[in-house]
Design an enzyme around this catalytic site. Structure first.
Site, PDB file in Angstrom:
ATOM      1  N   ARG A 269     -10.045   0.051  11.507  1.00 25.01           N
ATOM      2  CA  ARG A 269     -10.273   0.562  10.150  1.00 25.01           C
ATOM      3  C   ARG A 269      -9.186   0.063   9.210  1.00 25.01           C
ATOM      4  NH1 ARG A 269     -10.891   6.854  10.757  1.00 25.01           N
ATOM      5  NH2 ARG A 269     -10.832   6.737   8.473  1.00 25.01           N
TER       6      ARG A 269
ATOM      7  N   CYS B  50      -3.841   8.453   5.821  1.00 26.25           N
ATOM      8  CA  CYS B  50      -4.868   8.264   6.860  1.00 26.25           C
ATOM      9  C   CYS B  50      -6.223   8.238   6.175  1.00 26.25           C
ATOM     10  CB  CYS B  50      -4.774   9.364   7.921  1.00 26.25           C
ATOM     11  SG  CYS B  50      -5.053  11.031   7.283  1.00 26.25           S
TER      12      CYS B  50
END
Length: 279
Positions: free
Chosen positions: A177, A237
């Site tokens: 990611r 995050c």
């Protein structure tokens, strides 16, 4: 709890159960279809109450589980029977995941003695310790007097300043990611990472059993990721949950950091914020 670690062991927690100033908080939250409250009602550490990360959040924004106001947090926490001077131990049903976010939130709101249960409920169960089942008891309400430490929060302007070198950004998302090779789990977000950010996947600071690494073993994870501990640090995050695992790990090393509350849910959803794809 005289030591400065943000963690408490299962043995130390078990020895303190029954202390009226001890408040145990199940902070389980999952990105998938699992439901933390349902699992809590089925099985929990004796005396625990459930903290709903999504319910106790800012509902004026479409960003997920953003910090609530101090007043809203105080109301929700007081209803759980928790005061700011209580000893609070937070755990989750994974081992170490959402508990870190709730630990950070309690500290941010002025709680003076907050720890995360190292290894969480899985470690507690693995050791054969007692659990409660069935309908949980209703806690006696308390008064939580908040004292918000706003300096621990990084907002979008803080992140834009960090791009100029004001701080080092540590991204807790998985490498695929971070590099933009895998789609974000939330629809409508771009893939990639902030310019100059370093990838420190949150699982890299955990042991195989789901607890937090310690000492040199933990410090080496940050060193190998290129983190300069002498610079200001901001953790990020997907939505501010696993960033708190890095914040917890840094606290274990005696290192202060801020947390980007909006995280990639905010950054990746805005057209004007720069995104890098690749390493």
């Amino acid at each position: 709890m005289a030591d400065t670690s943000p963690l408490i062991s299962t043995a130390d927690l078990a020895a303190r159960i029954g202390d009226p100033r001890l408040k145990i908080v199940d902070a389980s939250w999952h990105l998938d279809a699992r439901d933390g409250r349902t699992e809590f009602e089925a099985e929990r550490i004796p005396g625990a109450v459930f903290f709903d990360l999504d319910a106790v959040s800012d509902h004026t924004t479409d960003l997920p589980h953003m910090l609530p106001t101090a007043a809203a947090f105080a109301g929700a926490t007081g209803a759980l029977g928790i005061a700011e001077k209580d000893t609070v131990v937070v755990y989750d049903s994974v081992g170490l995941f959402s508990a870190a976010r709730v630990w950070w939130t309690f500290r941010l709101m002025g709680a003076t003695d907050v720890r995360v249960l190292d290894g969480g409920l899985p470690q507690w169960r693995a050791e054969g310790r007692a659990v409660e089942t069935g309908t949980p008891s209703v806690p006696t309400p308390a008064t939580f007097t908040p004292s918000m430490r706003a300096g621990a929060i990084a907002d979008l302007p803080s992140m834009l300043s960090a791009l100029t070198g004001d701080a080092q950004i540590l991204d807790a998302r998985p490498p695929t990611r971070f590099r933009g090779e895998a789609a974000e789990p939330r629809p409508g977000l771009r893939s990639g990472h902030m310019p100059g950010a370093l990838n420190v996947p949150f699982k890299s600071v955990l042991t195989e059993r789901g607890g937090l690494r310690r000492g040199e073993d933990l410090a080496a994870v940050f060193r190998q990721a290129g983190v300069d501990m002498t610079r200001p640090l901001i953790t990020s995050c997907g939505s501010g949950v696993t960033a708190a695992v890095l914040t917890l790990a840094l606290a274990e090393l005696g290192q202060y950091s801020r947390l980007y509350d909006g995280s990639w849910a905010e950054w990746g959803g805005r057209a004007e914020t720069p995104v890098v794809v690749g390493a």
